[in-house]
Design a protein around this motif. Structure first.
Motif, PDB file in Angstrom:
ATOM      1  N   GLU A  12     -15.493  43.437  -1.057  1.00  0.00           N
ATOM      2  CA  GLU A  12     -16.380  44.573  -1.348  1.00  0.00           C
ATOM      3  C   GLU A  12     -16.181  45.684  -0.323  1.00  0.00           C
ATOM      4  O   GLU A  12     -16.142  46.864  -0.667  1.00  0.00           O
ATOM      5  CB  GLU A  12     -17.836  44.119  -1.366  1.00  0.00           C
ATOM      6  CG  GLU A  12     -18.777  45.223  -1.796  1.00  0.00           C
ATOM      7  CD  GLU A  12     -20.206  44.740  -1.927  1.00  0.00           C
ATOM      8  OE1 GLU A  12     -20.952  44.887  -0.932  1.00  0.00           O
ATOM      9  OE2 GLU A  12     -20.559  44.231  -3.002  1.00  0.00           O
ATOM     10  N   GLY A  15     -12.844  47.266  -0.962  1.00  0.00           N
ATOM     11  CA  GLY A  15     -12.962  48.040  -2.198  1.00  0.00           C
ATOM     12  C   GLY A  15     -13.603  49.393  -1.963  1.00  0.00           C
ATOM     13  O   GLY A  15     -13.133  50.413  -2.483  1.00  0.00           O
ATOM     14  N   LYS A  16     -14.672  49.405  -1.181  1.00  0.00           N
ATOM     15  CA  LYS A  16     -15.358  50.681  -0.878  1.00  0.00           C
ATOM     16  C   LYS A  16     -14.441  51.607  -0.076  1.00  0.00           C
ATOM     17  O   LYS A  16     -14.374  52.813  -0.339  1.00  0.00           O
ATOM     18  CB  LYS A  16     -16.649  50.436  -0.105  1.00  0.00           C
ATOM     19  CG  LYS A  16     -17.658  49.579  -0.816  1.00  0.00           C
ATOM     20  CD  LYS A  16     -18.382  50.335  -1.877  1.00  0.00           C
ATOM     21  CE  LYS A  16     -19.473  49.431  -2.458  1.00  0.00           C
ATOM     22  NZ  LYS A  16     -19.915  49.859  -3.745  1.00  0.00           N
ATOM     23  N   MET A  18     -11.173  51.582  -0.089  1.00  0.00           N
ATOM     24  CA  MET A  18     -10.092  52.034  -0.983  1.00  0.00           C
ATOM     25  C   MET A  18     -10.598  53.064  -1.993  1.00  0.00           C
ATOM     26  O   MET A  18      -9.863  53.992  -2.351  1.00  0.00           O
ATOM     27  CB  MET A  18      -9.446  50.846  -1.687  1.00  0.00           C
ATOM     28  CG  MET A  18      -8.638  49.958  -0.747  1.00  0.00           C
ATOM     29  SD  MET A  18      -7.485  50.852   0.342  1.00  0.00           S
ATOM     30  CE  MET A  18      -6.404  51.613  -0.851  1.00  0.00           C
ATOM     31  N   ASP A  19     -11.837  52.915  -2.455  1.00  0.00           N
ATOM     32  CA  ASP A  19     -12.429  53.935  -3.330  1.00  0.00           C
ATOM     33  C   ASP A  19     -12.443  55.284  -2.625  1.00  0.00           C
ATOM     34  O   ASP A  19     -12.127  56.323  -3.223  1.00  0.00           O
ATOM     35  CB  ASP A  19     -13.855  53.551  -3.742  1.00  0.00           C
ATOM     36  CG  ASP A  19     -13.907  52.431  -4.759  1.00  0.00           C
ATOM     37  OD1 ASP A  19     -12.854  52.090  -5.349  1.00  0.00           O
ATOM     38  OD2 ASP A  19     -15.018  51.877  -4.960  1.00  0.00           O
ATOM     39  N   LEU A  20     -12.807  55.274  -1.355  1.00  0.00           N
ATOM     40  CA  LEU A  20     -12.839  56.504  -0.569  1.00  0.00           C
ATOM     41  C   LEU A  20     -11.418  57.056  -0.387  1.00  0.00           C
ATOM     42  O   LEU A  20     -11.199  58.264  -0.512  1.00  0.00           O
ATOM     43  CB  LEU A  20     -13.500  56.234   0.785  1.00  0.00           C
ATOM     44  CG  LEU A  20     -14.011  57.412   1.576  1.00  0.00           C
ATOM     45  CD1 LEU A  20     -14.842  58.366   0.736  1.00  0.00           C
ATOM     46  CD2 LEU A  20     -14.813  56.923   2.768  1.00  0.00           C
ATOM     47  N   GLU A  21     -10.450  56.176  -0.136  1.00  0.00           N
ATOM     48  CA  GLU A  21      -9.049  56.605  -0.034  1.00  0.00           C
ATOM     49  C   GLU A  21      -8.597  57.281  -1.326  1.00  0.00           C
ATOM     50  O   GLU A  21      -7.959  58.336  -1.293  1.00  0.00           O
ATOM     51  CB  GLU A  21      -8.129  55.412   0.243  1.00  0.00           C
ATOM     52  CG  GLU A  21      -8.193  54.878   1.642  1.00  0.00           C
ATOM     53  CD  GLU A  21      -7.733  55.870   2.691  1.00  0.00           C
ATOM     54  OE1 GLU A  21      -6.694  56.533   2.509  1.00  0.00           O
ATOM     55  OE2 GLU A  21      -8.430  55.981   3.706  1.00  0.00           O
ATOM     56  N   ASN A  22      -8.904  56.666  -2.452  1.00  0.00           N
ATOM     57  CA  ASN A  22      -8.526  57.228  -3.748  1.00  0.00           C
ATOM     58  C   ASN A  22      -9.190  58.578  -3.980  1.00  0.00           C
ATOM     59  O   ASN A  22      -8.562  59.500  -4.509  1.00  0.00           O
ATOM     60  CB  ASN A  22      -8.857  56.255  -4.874  1.00  0.00           C
ATOM     61  CG  ASN A  22      -7.968  55.026  -4.836  1.00  0.00           C
ATOM     62  OD1 ASN A  22      -6.823  55.082  -4.402  1.00  0.00           O
ATOM     63  ND2 ASN A  22      -8.498  53.898  -5.278  1.00  0.00           N
ATOM     64  N   TYR A  23     -10.446  58.701  -3.592  1.00  0.00           N
ATOM     65  CA  TYR A  23     -11.155  59.972  -3.722  1.00  0.00           C
ATOM     66  C   TYR A  23     -10.438  61.062  -2.905  1.00  0.00           C
ATOM     67  O   TYR A  23     -10.175  62.163  -3.405  1.00  0.00           O
ATOM     68  CB  TYR A  23     -12.612  59.813  -3.261  1.00  0.00           C
ATOM     69  CG  TYR A  23     -13.369  61.106  -3.237  1.00  0.00           C
ATOM     70  CD1 TYR A  23     -13.855  61.660  -4.420  1.00  0.00           C
ATOM     71  CD2 TYR A  23     -13.584  61.778  -2.047  1.00  0.00           C
ATOM     72  CE1 TYR A  23     -14.552  62.870  -4.407  1.00  0.00           C
ATOM     73  CE2 TYR A  23     -14.274  62.978  -2.024  1.00  0.00           C
ATOM     74  CZ  TYR A  23     -14.755  63.518  -3.203  1.00  0.00           C
ATOM     75  OH  TYR A  23     -15.428  64.716  -3.175  1.00  0.00           O
TER      76      TYR A  23
END
Length: 150
Positions: A12, A15-16, A18-23
């Motif tokens: 988790e 994941g958070k 990586m979500d920020l990286e993708n953003y």
């Protein structure tokens, strides 16, 4: 020797992050510029894993060996654009954060090259790579094994 492996980091949490990286990567800021900033932070913070990663990412993006080897002395070179120079300057200011507010003259360097919305993303990107370098240095994730995934 690794203290904590990637497999031991809560999914988790990764994941958070990586979500920020993708953003950040999909924000419209040039990916090569983001990677230059990330590599510079890794160099400043002495994070071998992150230096390896971002060097390989930049090679994948067709960055030149000259610019890669000169990033540590970017201020003394003529082959970084004004926009890149402003971003690298801002990167160093935020990475070597002083216990005082950022000076207006330092903020003006970035403000002269980027829109407010871009400055927000750049600030987040610099904060994010500083987080990663601190995690990797603490966990002592082994350098040299990173593979570009694009």
């Amino acid at each position: 020797m690794e203290r904590i492996s990637f497999t031991e980091i809560p999914k988790e949490m990764l994941g958070k992050l990586m979500d920020l990286e993708n953003y950040i990567n999909n924000s419209g800021i040039d990916l090569k510029l983001l990677e230059l900033m990330r590599l510079r932070v890794a160099q400043i913070n002495g994070c071998a894993y992150c230096v390896d990663m971002h060097h390989k990412e930049l090679k994948h993006l067709k960055e030149t060996d000259l610019r890669l080897s000169s990033l540590v002395v970017w201020e003394e070179t003529s082959y970084f654009t004004n926009k890149e120079r402003a971003a690298l300057y801002f990167t160093e200011i935020l990475t070597k954060l002083a216990p005082k507010p950022i000076k207006e003259k330092d903020y003006q360097v970035i403000k002269n090259q980027f829109k407010k919305e871009e400055i927000i993303i750049l600030t987040l990107a610099i904060s994010q790579i500083n987080t990663w370098t601190r995690l990797m240095k603490t966990f002592q994730i082994e350098a040299g094994n990173y593979r570009v995934n694009r």
